[in-house]
Motif scaffolding. Sequence first.
Motif, mmCIF file in Angstrom:
data_model
loop_
_atom_site.group_PDB
_atom_site.id
_atom_site.type_symbol
_atom_site.label_atom_id
_atom_site.label_comp_id
_atom_site.label_asym_id
_atom_site.label_seq_id
_atom_site.Cartn_x
_atom_site.Cartn_y
_atom_site.Cartn_z
ATOM 1 N N TYR A 393 0.828 -1.205 0.000
ATOM 2 C CA TYR A 393 0.000 0.000 0.000
ATOM 3 C C TYR A 393 0.862 1.254 0.000
ATOM 4 N N GLU A 394 1.953 1.243 0.746
ATOM 5 C CA GLU A 394 2.833 2.407 0.743
ATOM 6 C C GLU A 394 3.409 2.646 -0.643
ATOM 7 N N LEU A 395 3.857 1.586 -1.304
ATOM 8 C CA LEU A 395 4.430 1.727 -2.637
ATOM 9 C C LEU A 395 3.449 2.433 -3.573
ATOM 10 N N MET A 396 2.191 2.015 -3.544
ATOM 11 C CA MET A 396 1.220 2.594 -4.470
ATOM 12 C C MET A 396 0.667 3.934 -3.976
ATOM 13 N N ASN A 397 0.638 4.161 -2.674
ATOM 14 C CA ASN A 397 0.200 5.465 -2.165
ATOM 15 C C ASN A 397 1.180 6.579 -2.506
ATOM 16 N N TRP A 398 2.439 6.237 -2.699
ATOM 17 C CA TRP A 398 3.441 7.237 -3.048
ATOM 18 C C TRP A 398 3.585 7.393 -4.568
ATOM 19 N N GLN A 399 2.721 6.741 -5.333
ATOM 20 C CA GLN A 399 2.782 6.875 -6.788
ATOM 21 C C GLN A 399 2.621 8.338 -7.188
ATOM 22 N N LYS A 400 3.433 8.767 -8.140
ATOM 23 C CA LYS A 400 3.401 10.151 -8.597
ATOM 24 C C LYS A 400 2.216 10.369 -9.547
ATOM 25 N N PRO A 401 1.798 11.611 -9.719
ATOM 26 C CA PRO A 401 0.657 11.877 -10.610
ATOM 27 C C PRO A 401 0.844 11.349 -12.027
ATOM 28 N N ASP A 402 2.089 11.269 -12.506
ATOM 29 C CA ASP A 402 2.310 10.753 -13.862
ATOM 30 C C ASP A 402 2.342 9.233 -13.924
ATOM 31 N N GLY A 403 2.088 8.581 -12.774
ATOM 32 C CA GLY A 403 2.028 7.124 -12.747
ATOM 33 C C GLY A 403 3.289 6.438 -12.269
ATOM 34 N N VAL A 404 4.392 7.148 -12.143
ATOM 35 C CA VAL A 404 5.655 6.551 -11.716
ATOM 36 C C VAL A 404 5.560 6.089 -10.267
ATOM 37 N N ILE A 405 6.039 4.907 -9.998
ATOM 38 C CA ILE A 405 6.209 4.441 -8.629
ATOM 39 C C ILE A 405 7.696 4.299 -8.363
ATOM 40 N N TYR A 406 8.071 4.426 -7.102
ATOM 41 C CA TYR A 406 9.485 4.388 -6.766
ATOM 42 C C TYR A 406 9.651 3.891 -5.345
ATOM 43 N N SER A 407 10.846 3.439 -5.063
ATOM 44 C CA SER A 407 11.175 3.031 -3.702
ATOM 45 C C SER A 407 12.634 3.389 -3.457
ATOM 46 N N PRO A 408 13.036 3.514 -2.180
ATOM 47 C CA PRO A 408 12.245 3.196 -0.998
ATOM 48 C C PRO A 408 11.257 4.293 -0.621
ATOM 49 N N VAL A 409 10.122 3.868 -0.115
ATOM 50 C CA VAL A 409 9.136 4.722 0.531
ATOM 51 C C VAL A 409 8.713 4.002 1.805
ATOM 52 N N PRO A 410 8.248 4.764 2.830
ATOM 53 C CA PRO A 410 8.172 6.221 2.874
ATOM 54 C C PRO A 410 9.555 6.846 2.862
ATOM 55 N N ALA A 411 9.654 8.050 2.333
ATOM 56 C CA ALA A 411 10.951 8.714 2.255
ATOM 57 C C ALA A 411 10.754 10.218 2.165
ATOM 58 N N GLY A 412 11.653 10.942 2.790
ATOM 59 C CA GLY A 412 11.616 12.392 2.694
ATOM 60 C C GLY A 412 12.768 12.962 1.901
ATOM 61 N N ASN A 413 13.790 12.139 1.635
ATOM 62 C CA ASN A 413 14.960 12.634 0.905
ATOM 63 C C ASN A 413 15.334 11.712 -0.253
ATOM 64 N N TRP A 414 14.321 11.085 -0.847
ATOM 65 C CA TRP A 414 14.546 10.187 -1.996
ATOM 66 C C TRP A 414 13.268 10.100 -2.798
ATOM 67 N N ASP A 415 13.369 10.215 -4.122
ATOM 68 C CA ASP A 415 12.174 10.033 -4.953
ATOM 69 C C ASP A 415 12.527 9.482 -6.327
ATOM 70 N N LYS A 416 13.589 8.692 -6.399
ATOM 71 C CA LYS A 416 14.070 8.188 -7.682
ATOM 72 C C LYS A 416 13.505 6.797 -7.969
ATOM 73 N N GLU A 417 13.019 6.627 -9.177
ATOM 74 C CA GLU A 417 12.479 5.344 -9.620
ATOM 75 C C GLU A 417 13.599 4.432 -10.101
ATOM 76 N N LEU A 418 13.591 3.204 -9.634
ATOM 77 C CA LEU A 418 14.422 2.141 -10.201
ATOM 78 C C LEU A 418 13.481 1.274 -11.038
ATOM 79 N N PRO A 419 13.387 1.526 -12.343
ATOM 80 C CA PRO A 419 12.341 0.886 -13.150
ATOM 81 C C PRO A 419 12.298 -0.633 -13.046
ATOM 82 N N VAL A 420 13.445 -1.297 -13.072
ATOM 83 C CA VAL A 420 13.438 -2.761 -13.030
ATOM 84 C C VAL A 420 12.913 -3.261 -11.691
#
Length: 729
Positions: A393-420
């Motif tokens: 749920y955290e992974l998908m709740n942090w999804q960006k408006p353009d559809g990108v998901i990224y980890s690690p989340v929750p995070a305050g100093n990271w927002d980079k997607e690792l596509p694979v």
Amino acid sequence: MKKSFIFLTLLMMVMPLWGFTWKAQWIEAQDNRDQVNTWQVFRKTVNLKHRPDSLIARIAVDSKYWMWINGECVVFEGGLKRGPAPHATYYDRLDIAPYLQKGRNTIALLTCFFGKHGFSHMNSGRAGLLFDAQGDGTEILSDATWQAMVHPAYGSYIKPAPNVRLPESSISYDGRKDLGSWQNPSWTGVMPYASEMGMKAVNEVYGQLVERPIPFFVFSGLTEYVKVEHDTARHVLRCRLPYNAQVTPYIKIKANAGLSITIRTDCFDKSGEPSVMARYITREGEQSFEGLGWMNGNWVEYTIPEGVEVLDVRYRESGYDTRIAGSFTCNDPFWNELWKRSARTLYLNMRDTYFDCPDRERAQWWGDIVNDIQENFYVLSPSSWQLVYKGMYELMNWQKPDGVIYSPVPAGNWDKELPVQMLMSLGMYGFYTQYYNSGDDHFIAPLYDRIHKYLHEVWQPEEDGFVDVRQGGWSWADWGTNIDMELLTNAWYFLALSAERQFADILGREGDEADILAIMDKMMKNFDRKYWTGTAYRSPNYQGQDDDRAQALAVVAGLAGEEKYPHLLRIFQKNRFASPLLELYVQTAMFKMGQGEEALKRAREQYSDMMSYQDETTVFEFWQHKGVGGTNHAWASGMTVVMGREVCGIRPTSLGFQTFEVAPQLAGLEWVETSLETRYGKIQLALRLQANGNLKVDIVVPHGTQADVKWKGRSVKVKSGRHSLIMKG
């Protein structure tokens, strides 16, 4: 803000608060300045005309709290790192009635405010407390009638500070400023009244309040170390733990005032970057200290200056509330020790979230979690699933408006997607394995649209069905060299589509299912044409040696035909490029090809170096430890899956292991015994190869389930109960 709250409501797995209205106020100490690593104490005395049958307290903080009621520790490290969504905070729900009494009651809380972002925490910027207990004619609400103050003994900084990935700070405690037994009803000290922060429970600072979806942590009493070594030259006590564990160290001493004791573990900077430690400054006389910021390691080291007499050293272990319920033993001690270390590593890497390592990062990298999901079912009890759902749920709740998901989340100093890694998470070995092996589909409907958006808007297949490599924030597929990124990307995309297709079928999304099948059909028809060279799979522009990881994924995804297996086997025998993260899939592929003995031969070679470290009780991030990377990464625990799913052959054939098969490949082993816990109960299995080639099978099939035992082309179905079979060779 309203838009964020609506998004949260759509996706979070929370119990609705029917009939409940928050009445409490957020409060803080009058001297609170919201500084990094602020510790506050709160007290409330209430007189009850009767003890309530039930009184549910809802407690929220940024970031952690400890609670005592009438002097008894009721919650040891409550609260969760902040961030069920970008604008939300977790709260705890606890029935406190069992700890109350008729008449006078004292509720006391110690809170810790991280005050900074991390790879596992979103800082709100405010160090407050919300306490709301209503029920059975009783209300205990945080407001200006509570007492509160910043705890004067806690300092804010120790060098070297933890690396930037950790929101936690090291703990510095000055015993000369100790408040005594402020948690107890008998305390006679003076404490000012709290200040109301002028905010309703749900507000723009803390956001929406989301009920804690995982159990409270479990904690032991103070426990003696296995052994204590005195290094007189360094003035250090080295205290051995039974295994690498999450602990809060304790020391009792007699000392002069103003002396400094430092406490750290052998894992403090073993990965190359500092984790957390503790410092205690003595007061005059006899005293004790327990550093409440947990640390992990095999050893705890206390640096003791002259003038300090040590009376006692102990530790308190705490962690996620699950059990190592599975087991594995065989005639080869190497695999027994590897399974034991792997299981320990898996448990060590879970608390607020699953994380990659318990020292350097404590971050929810989803490539790691995909392996953890599979390992859960062969190692841990089902309570571990709740931590997986929280992460999903955290992974998908942090999804960006353009559809990108990224980890690690929750995070305050990271927002980079690792596509694979994101494709891994949504695919057959991630979300789908959690669904199929648990038999729990509650997350599919609320998460499906977000999954679909990511796979079909962020990723856009070409006419032949394949997708281009996306850089994202970090184009990463594995550590090491000879990484065929295009081939890996498309294999993981195919596996992600395979899972989405199943979810679409479950939800009756016939149009989506048809579209997904059309893409998959193109990929299957064009795969050999685009990537097969005659001896290996490789991308047209890839210049490195044949990537063993990519060949493995082609096999496990079903994209490689059996006629390719002899060529691929030669690659697996020769090339060793996969890190411990992706070795699980190489092993899975080799067993699927019927090459179990070769698979275990390869695995023994891969794991031999890390297993040679006799002082370690966990498995590593890399195959060798050279001062970088952790010595406790659960992504390397994949052999627990290999032993259970491939060697013993236990895998579900319907949801939740209601039916399952036992199709072993003993791979040169003479006997194995294993067990795993399902939602229906524990499967227990003992296999022994007899001299005449027959297989003796002793199996316990849980109530309400059925097993299909297979050996050498024969199959026997057995129902619930204990059975002993001879399967002829």
